[in-house]
Design a protein around this motif. Sequence first.
Motif, PDB file in Angstrom:
ATOM      1  N   ALA A 152      31.681  38.171  41.863  1.00  0.00           N
ATOM      2  CA  ALA A 152      31.748  37.940  40.413  1.00  0.00           C
ATOM      3  C   ALA A 152      32.911  38.712  39.784  1.00  0.00           C
ATOM      4  N   GLU A 153      33.146  39.928  40.224  1.00  0.00           N
ATOM      5  CA  GLU A 153      34.269  40.723  39.697  1.00  0.00           C
ATOM      6  C   GLU A 153      35.607  40.069  40.034  1.00  0.00           C
ATOM      7  N   LEU A 154      35.752  39.579  41.266  1.00  0.00           N
ATOM      8  CA  LEU A 154      37.014  38.953  41.655  1.00  0.00           C
ATOM      9  C   LEU A 154      37.270  37.672  40.868  1.00  0.00           C
ATOM     10  N   VAL A 155      36.238  36.859  40.701  1.00  0.00           N
ATOM     11  CA  VAL A 155      36.408  35.624  39.929  1.00  0.00           C
ATOM     12  C   VAL A 155      36.665  35.956  38.456  1.00  0.00           C
ATOM     13  N   THR A 156      35.967  36.954  37.923  1.00  0.00           N
ATOM     14  CA  THR A 156      36.196  37.388  36.539  1.00  0.00           C
ATOM     15  C   THR A 156      37.647  37.806  36.339  1.00  0.00           C
ATOM     16  N   ASN A 157      38.215  38.533  37.301  1.00  0.00           N
ATOM     17  CA  ASN A 157      39.620  38.938  37.187  1.00  0.00           C
ATOM     18  C   ASN A 157      40.541  37.728  37.140  1.00  0.00           C
ATOM     19  N   CYS A 158      40.245  36.712  37.934  1.00  0.00           N
ATOM     20  CA  CYS A 158      41.052  35.479  37.871  1.00  0.00           C
ATOM     21  C   CYS A 158      40.956  34.842  36.490  1.00  0.00           C
ATOM     22  N   VAL A 159      39.741  34.761  35.984  1.00  0.00           N
ATOM     23  CA  VAL A 159      39.524  34.131  34.676  1.00  0.00           C
ATOM     24  C   VAL A 159      40.256  34.898  33.579  1.00  0.00           C
ATOM     25  N   ARG A 160      40.252  36.214  33.657  1.00  0.00           N
ATOM     26  CA  ARG A 160      40.889  37.043  32.621  1.00  0.00           C
ATOM     27  C   ARG A 160      42.406  37.056  32.710  1.00  0.00           C
ATOM     28  N   HIS A 161      42.935  37.048  33.923  1.00  0.00           N
ATOM     29  CA  HIS A 161      44.360  37.362  34.085  1.00  0.00           C
ATOM     30  C   HIS A 161      45.235  36.225  34.596  1.00  0.00           C
ATOM     31  N   THR A 162      44.661  35.112  35.076  1.00  0.00           N
ATOM     32  CA  THR A 162      45.520  34.123  35.726  1.00  0.00           C
ATOM     33  C   THR A 162      45.482  32.705  35.172  1.00  0.00           C
ATOM     34  N   PRO A 163      44.671  32.363  34.167  1.00  0.00           N
ATOM     35  CA  PRO A 163      44.513  30.945  33.836  1.00  0.00           C
ATOM     36  C   PRO A 163      45.791  30.238  33.385  1.00  0.00           C
ATOM     37  N   GLU A 164      46.728  30.947  32.763  1.00  0.00           N
ATOM     38  CA  GLU A 164      47.955  30.296  32.308  1.00  0.00           C
ATOM     39  C   GLU A 164      48.813  29.846  33.478  1.00  0.00           C
ATOM     40  N   VAL A 165      48.776  30.599  34.565  1.00  0.00           N
ATOM     41  CA  VAL A 165      49.600  30.307  35.734  1.00  0.00           C
ATOM     42  C   VAL A 165      48.805  29.550  36.793  1.00  0.00           C
TER      43      VAL A 165
ATOM     44  N   ASP B   3      26.471  38.404  61.924  1.00  0.00           N
ATOM     45  CA  ASP B   3      26.791  39.809  61.654  1.00  0.00           C
ATOM     46  C   ASP B   3      27.760  40.053  60.503  1.00  0.00           C
ATOM     47  N   THR B   4      28.327  38.990  59.924  1.00  0.00           N
ATOM     48  CA  THR B   4      29.424  39.153  58.967  1.00  0.00           C
ATOM     49  C   THR B   4      29.299  38.173  57.811  1.00  0.00           C
ATOM     50  N   PHE B   5      29.598  38.671  56.619  1.00  0.00           N
ATOM     51  CA  PHE B   5      29.797  37.802  55.460  1.00  0.00           C
ATOM     52  C   PHE B   5      31.202  38.080  54.963  1.00  0.00           C
ATOM     53  N   ALA B   6      32.030  37.045  54.925  1.00  0.00           N
ATOM     54  CA  ALA B   6      33.410  37.185  54.469  1.00  0.00           C
ATOM     55  C   ALA B   6      33.653  36.192  53.346  1.00  0.00           C
ATOM     56  N   PHE B   7      34.435  36.618  52.365  1.00  0.00           N
ATOM     57  CA  PHE B   7      34.786  35.706  51.287  1.00  0.00           C
ATOM     58  C   PHE B   7      36.137  36.080  50.717  1.00  0.00           C
ATOM     59  N   GLY B   8      36.787  35.064  50.185  1.00  0.00           N
ATOM     60  CA  GLY B   8      38.082  35.258  49.560  1.00  0.00           C
ATOM     61  C   GLY B   8      38.142  34.509  48.251  1.00  0.00           C
ATOM     62  N   VAL B   9      38.893  35.059  47.323  1.00  0.00           N
ATOM     63  CA  VAL B   9      39.148  34.401  46.047  1.00  0.00           C
ATOM     64  C   VAL B   9      40.658  34.236  45.936  1.00  0.00           C
ATOM     65  N   HIS B  10      41.089  32.989  45.745  1.00  0.00           N
ATOM     66  CA  HIS B  10      42.504  32.671  45.721  1.00  0.00           C
ATOM     67  C   HIS B  10      42.912  32.145  44.346  1.00  0.00           C
ATOM     68  N   ASP B  11      44.088  32.591  43.889  1.00  0.00           N
ATOM     69  CA  ASP B  11      44.690  32.032  42.679  1.00  0.00           C
ATOM     70  C   ASP B  11      46.193  31.933  42.897  1.00  0.00           C
ATOM     71  N   ARG B  12      46.878  31.275  41.989  1.00  0.00           N
ATOM     72  CA  ARG B  12      48.321  31.061  42.123  1.00  0.00           C
ATOM     73  C   ARG B  12      49.144  31.988  41.243  1.00  0.00           C
ATOM     74  N   HIS B  13      48.577  33.068  40.767  1.00  0.00           N
ATOM     75  CA  HIS B  13      49.343  34.060  40.009  1.00  0.00           C
ATOM     76  C   HIS B  13      50.040  34.976  41.008  1.00  0.00           C
ATOM     77  N   PRO B  14      51.317  35.301  40.791  1.00  0.00           N
ATOM     78  CA  PRO B  14      52.053  36.085  41.778  1.00  0.00           C
ATOM     79  C   PRO B  14      51.697  37.575  41.829  1.00  0.00           C
ATOM     80  N   TYR B  15      51.049  38.118  40.809  1.00  0.00           N
ATOM     81  CA  TYR B  15      50.749  39.557  40.801  1.00  0.00           C
ATOM     82  C   TYR B  15      49.845  39.930  41.977  1.00  0.00           C
ATOM     83  N   GLN B  16      50.211  41.010  42.675  1.00  0.00           N
ATOM     84  CA  GLN B  16      49.453  41.513  43.825  1.00  0.00           C
ATOM     85  C   GLN B  16      48.807  42.850  43.441  1.00  0.00           C
TER      86      GLN B  16
END
Length: 138
Positions: A55-68, A81-94
Amino acid sequence: MLAGELAGLPYRHVLTLPTMPQAVRMARETAEQALAEWGVSPRHPVVGPALLILAELVTNCVRHTPEVSPQLTVLLAADRDTFAFGVHDRHPYQPALYGAVHGGLATVAELTLALSGTAAVRPDADGCGKSIWITLPL
């Protein structure tokens, strides 16, 4: 964990959402449902913190990347044994995950480390986007 490494995990789900506030709820609910379908109990000690991290990662996308980045993608994967997840956006900031001292990314780093997990920011090959990957032991 990189996207290619997800191929080794038998359970996978990809969700593409508009970069809007509703995406946070939709990503969390989808992850809850996927984990349940994959046999991970909602009472497992990793599930609550993992959903908060997501939720925090998606919230950051919503707050900081929607224009791009008008869309974001959530990738979910697991095995026994593992849970892995990634959140991807097209904003260049790392962002620096482990250098964060307050806010959402500090919470992400703190919870991930507390669960003996890993977190990484992976830039897109063209430098115009990134994925933030979290891997947690179950």
